[in-house]
Scaffold this active site. Sequence first.
Site, PDB file in Angstrom:
ATOM      1  N   ILE A 170       0.817  -1.226   0.000  1.00 31.96           N
ATOM      2  CA  ILE A 170       0.000   0.000   0.000  1.00 31.96           C
ATOM      3  C   ILE A 170       0.843   1.266   0.000  1.00 31.96           C
ATOM      4  O   ILE A 170       0.299   2.364  -0.124  1.00 31.96           O
ATOM      5  CB  ILE A 170      -0.963   0.026   1.208  1.00 31.96           C
ATOM      6  CG1 ILE A 170      -0.193  -0.124   2.530  1.00 31.96           C
ATOM      7  CG2 ILE A 170      -2.031  -1.036   1.081  1.00 31.96           C
ATOM      8  CD1 ILE A 170      -1.092  -0.005   3.766  1.00 31.96           C
ATOM      9  N   GLU A 173       8.848  -0.278   2.984  1.00 30.60           N
ATOM     10  CA  GLU A 173       7.634  -0.622   2.244  1.00 30.60           C
ATOM     11  C   GLU A 173       6.528  -0.903   3.258  1.00 30.60           C
ATOM     12  O   GLU A 173       6.775  -1.537   4.286  1.00 30.60           O
ATOM     13  CB  GLU A 173       7.866  -1.865   1.382  1.00 30.60           C
ATOM     14  CG  GLU A 173       8.952  -1.696   0.340  1.00 30.60           C
ATOM     15  CD  GLU A 173       9.345  -3.012  -0.317  1.00 30.60           C
ATOM     16  OE1 GLU A 173       9.724  -2.986  -1.493  1.00 30.60           O
ATOM     17  OE2 GLU A 173       9.260  -4.065   0.373  1.00 30.60           O
ATOM     18  N   ASP A 190      10.949  15.211   7.398  1.00 32.33           N
ATOM     19  CA  ASP A 190      10.485  14.766   6.075  1.00 32.33           C
ATOM     20  C   ASP A 190       8.980  15.014   5.926  1.00 32.33           C
ATOM     21  O   ASP A 190       8.232  14.156   5.459  1.00 32.33           O
ATOM     22  CB  ASP A 190      10.805  13.284   5.869  1.00 32.33           C
ATOM     23  CG  ASP A 190      10.727  12.890   4.380  1.00 32.33           C
ATOM     24  OD1 ASP A 190      10.777  13.804   3.518  1.00 32.33           O
ATOM     25  OD2 ASP A 190      10.611  11.686   4.090  1.00 32.33           O
TER      26      ASP A 190
END
EC number: 2.7.11.1
Length: 934
Positions: A10, A17, A138
Site C-alpha cells: 500500500i 515498504e 520529512d
Amino acid sequence: MQRYELIRLIGKGGMGEVYLAHDKACSRRVALKRIREDLSGNALLRQRFLREAKIAADLIHPGIVPVYSICSDGEAVYYTMPYIEGFSLKSLLKSVWQKEVLSKELEEKTSVKSFLPIFDKICATVEYIHSKGVLHRDLKPDNILLGLFGEVVIIDWGAAIFKHAKELKLEQDDEAAVSFDERNICYSSMTIPGKIVGTPDYMAPESLLGVEASEKTDIYALGLILYQMLTLAFPYRRKKGRKLSYRDVVLPPIEMSPYREIPPSLSQIAMKAIAINPADRFSSIQELRQALQPYLQGDPEWTVKATLMAKEKSCWKYYDPILLSRYFPVLASSPAQWYNFMLSEVEISASTRVEYTVTKSAVHEGMGILFLPSKEAERGEFYCGYGLWFSVQNHELTVSLIKNGIEIQKKSQEMISQQSRFAILIEKSDNRIAVFVEQALFILHIDYLPSLGNRLGVIIQDLQGMSNIAISESIGALRVSCLAVPDAFLSEKLYDQAAIFYRKIRDSFPGRKESYEAQFRLGVTLLTQIEEQGGDLTQALSSFDYLHGGAGAPLEYLGKALVYQRNGSFVEEIRCLLFALKRYSQHPEIPRLEDHLCFRLYDSLHKHRSEALVFMLLILWIAPEKISVREEERFLRIIYHKQQATLFCQVDKAPLQFRSSKMELFLSFWTGFSLFLPELFRRAGGLRDYQALADIFYVAGVSGNREAFMQFSTALANVSDEITFPESLHNQKVAELMFFVKGVEALRNKDYQKAKKLLWKTPFTLQLYALDMFHIQAFLDEEIESFIDLLQAIYDPTSEEERDHILVYIIQTHLWNRDLERAYKLLNDRFPLDEELAEYSEAFILWGCYLALTGDRVAVKAHFSRCRYKYGKSALIGKCVDGDIFDYLDNLVWWEKKMTLFQSYFLLRCLNESPRRYEKYRQAYLSMENNFFD
C-alpha cells in the site's frame, strides 16, 4: 513474520515498504512496514529504521499512528500499526492538478476553508513532537494521511530524530553527505537513502547546504504544504528535472492562484513560513498556529478601505447643517438643536468596520452614526435604516440603537470620570451590528435580514472632538453572493420577488450552504411579510421544515425560534434553541445560534428582563466566552437584589462569582429552568462539595421539582458508604444529606414527628432549607400548628446569628394568627419601617401584611406605593389589594411569579378578603409546574 499474512503493498518510501497485512493472532488488519529488501544489508539504514519505529512508539497523539509491535530478530526487521483507511494529502492535491473544471464535491474538498482545519491538525501534531524533542525532517503531502472518518495523521518517521542527538553528527560523517552548490540546487520529491535525510523538494535551503536540522526546517516544510493547500500548486514553476536556484523568486499564493480568493494576510503567513532566511520564519509552530486562528475561528480579516476626515468636505456627498428632530425624533434631549450632518461619498460593503475616537465633550449633546440604504439616501430620506446615538451625561455613556426612527435598544454605562476621550468601534454585517466602546461590547443587534444600509452618515456638533473615521472592509465581503439579488428585493420590501429568487437558489445548489441559507432567508422573508401584513405567524413554521435533517439543520430550529419569539411563545422558542444546540453541538452553524443567544440576552434586558435570566443561564452553560469581564460586572449588578433575596446566597457569605456553578444554580432557581441541575449535581459530587450538593437539593425541592429531588436522593444513596467530605467542609458526611432528604420526604407525607427526628441529625443549614421548603405549603394547606412545632424545635437550640435567618418565619406565623403585638415588636425591633428598608426584602412585604391586619387599607396602599419599580414583585403585591394582578405577572421571573402569587394570597388573608379572592392566587400558585408538595 509467520504471525502476519501480507495482503498487498500500500506504500513505498525511500527506506521502507508498507503492506496491508492480516494479524492472525488478533484476527485484525494491520499496516506492516518493513525495510526494503535491497537495503536490508545496510547496518546504518537498519539502525535508522528501528529508530523510526521506536520514536513512533514513544509518541502518543491523535495525529500519530501508534505502533503495535516491533520486530528486529534475525533478518526480519519490521513493525506494525493500525491500518487507517484513507488517502494521502498528495493524492488529493494531485486529483486537481491542471484541471480547469472541478466537480462540486472536489471543489469543496480542496477549498481553502476545508484545507485550513486539516493544516491546523498537522501543525498540532508537529507542535506536539517538537515539545517531545523530536524533529520529523520529512514533512510532505506524501506523509500526511487523511482518514475516511476525519483522521489526519503524519506517517513515515524514517527521518525523525531527537534534537541535538548524536545521530545528527553521525549522519554527516557516516553517510558522506553530499556537498551542494547553493547556486544550483536540484530539487526532488523523493527521500534519498544514504545520501541526504529528507525530501529535497520540501527541505529548507539551509538543510540542502548541510546545516543541522531544527524546528525551523520543519516549519519550512509546513509552509510549503500550506502553500500547496492555498494555491493547489507547488511554489516553483518549473519543468520536471530542471535545476532551479533556491534564490529564484517565489510568487505569493495570492498571485500564484488569484482565482482561489486567498486573503492577503493568509498568503503572507505561507510566505513567512517558507522564508529563505530561517530568522524570518515563524519562531515556533505555536506562533504559526496562532497566526492561523482568526481563519479557523471564522474571524474576518479587515483591510482599510477609506479614511474619512470629519472637516474635509470632499470626503462627503452631503455636508449640511440639520435639525436633530428630523433624524432622531425619539430622543428626549434637545431635538431642536442644529448639528452638522455628513453623508459618505464612498459606499460601504455588507461587512464593514467603522472606527474612530471622540472626546467626551464632543458627545455631551450627542452624536449619531447612520447606516442608510443608498436608494433612500439619494432621495434625501435619511431617517431610514439603522442609527446609533451616543451621548454622555454626568460621566455616563448612553448608546441608543434606532431603526427607521424607532428606538429598539438602549444601554447606559458609567465611564471613568478622568477619561476625556474614548474609542468606538462598530462592526456591521449582513444581519448583525455590534458596538464596542473601549474594546468592550456595548450593543449587539441581529436582524436576520440583510438590510443594514450601505451609506455612512455622521451627525455631530463639535467636529474638533472627532478623529478621522477609518472604514475597513472584510475580505469575505469582496465576494459577491448569489443571495445578493433576493436580498436587494427584500430590502425594498418586495417580498414575493425575493421569495422567487430564494427558491431558485435553494433548488440550484442542493446540499450546499447557498441552498440552506436561501431557504432560511426565505422563511424569514415569509415571517416578516406575515408580520407586516397581518396574519398567523405560525404559518411561517413550515418554511423552516424544509431544512430538517439537511446540511443546515440547526437553522430549522433557529428559524422556528424566531417565529415563536415574534409570536410571544417564549417556552417554545427556548425549546427550539436548546434542541438545536444539543443535537448539533459540533455543527458549523452553531456559532450562529450562540450569537443569537447573545443578542436575545441583550434584547431581553431591554424589553423583558424576566426572559434575560434564562438567556444568561444558557450562554453561561453553552458559550461563556461570549460575555466579557465588563459585562459580568453589569450582570452582577442587575441580579444583586435577587441575590440578596436568595436563601442559599444568604447562608453562604462568599461573593457570587459570575462564571461558577453556583451562578448557574442561582439562575436555574430563579428561572425554574431545571435542565442543567443533573450536571450540576454530578459536578458537585465529583468535587465532594457538600454545600453545593445541599444547595442543589434545596433548589430542586423548593422549586417543586420532585422528580429531580428523588433522582438526586437515589444517586446519593448509592455512594453514601463511599464518600466522606474533606475537612475543609467541616467533614460533613453524606449521611447528613440523607437524613435531610428523608426528613423532607417525611414532611411531604405529613409525618411531622419522624421529620423532626431526622432533621435533628442535620446541621442548621439543612434544617433551614427544610423549613423554607415546608413553610409555603403549610400556609397554603392551613396546617400552621405543625409548622410552628417544627419551627420551635429548630429555633430553640440555635445561636443568635442563626436565629436571624428564621425570624421572618416567626413573624409570618404571628401575622397568620393575628398576633399583632408580637408581629409589630419583631418587625419594629429588627426591620424598622424607614427609607432604608429595601422594597425587595421580605420584611417590606410583611410590613404591608401587618398594616393590612390593622384594617387600614389606605395605609396598605400607601406603603406599597413607595415602590420605585412599578412592575416589581412588591408593587404588584400591593396592586392586588384593589384588583387582580395576573395580567402583570409576565414581567416577572419564574420564582418571582411564584412568590408574588403566594404573598398576594397571604396579604389577602390578612386583609380578611373573601375566600373567592384569595383562593384564585392559591390555585394559581399550585398550578405552576413542578410543585414539590403536590
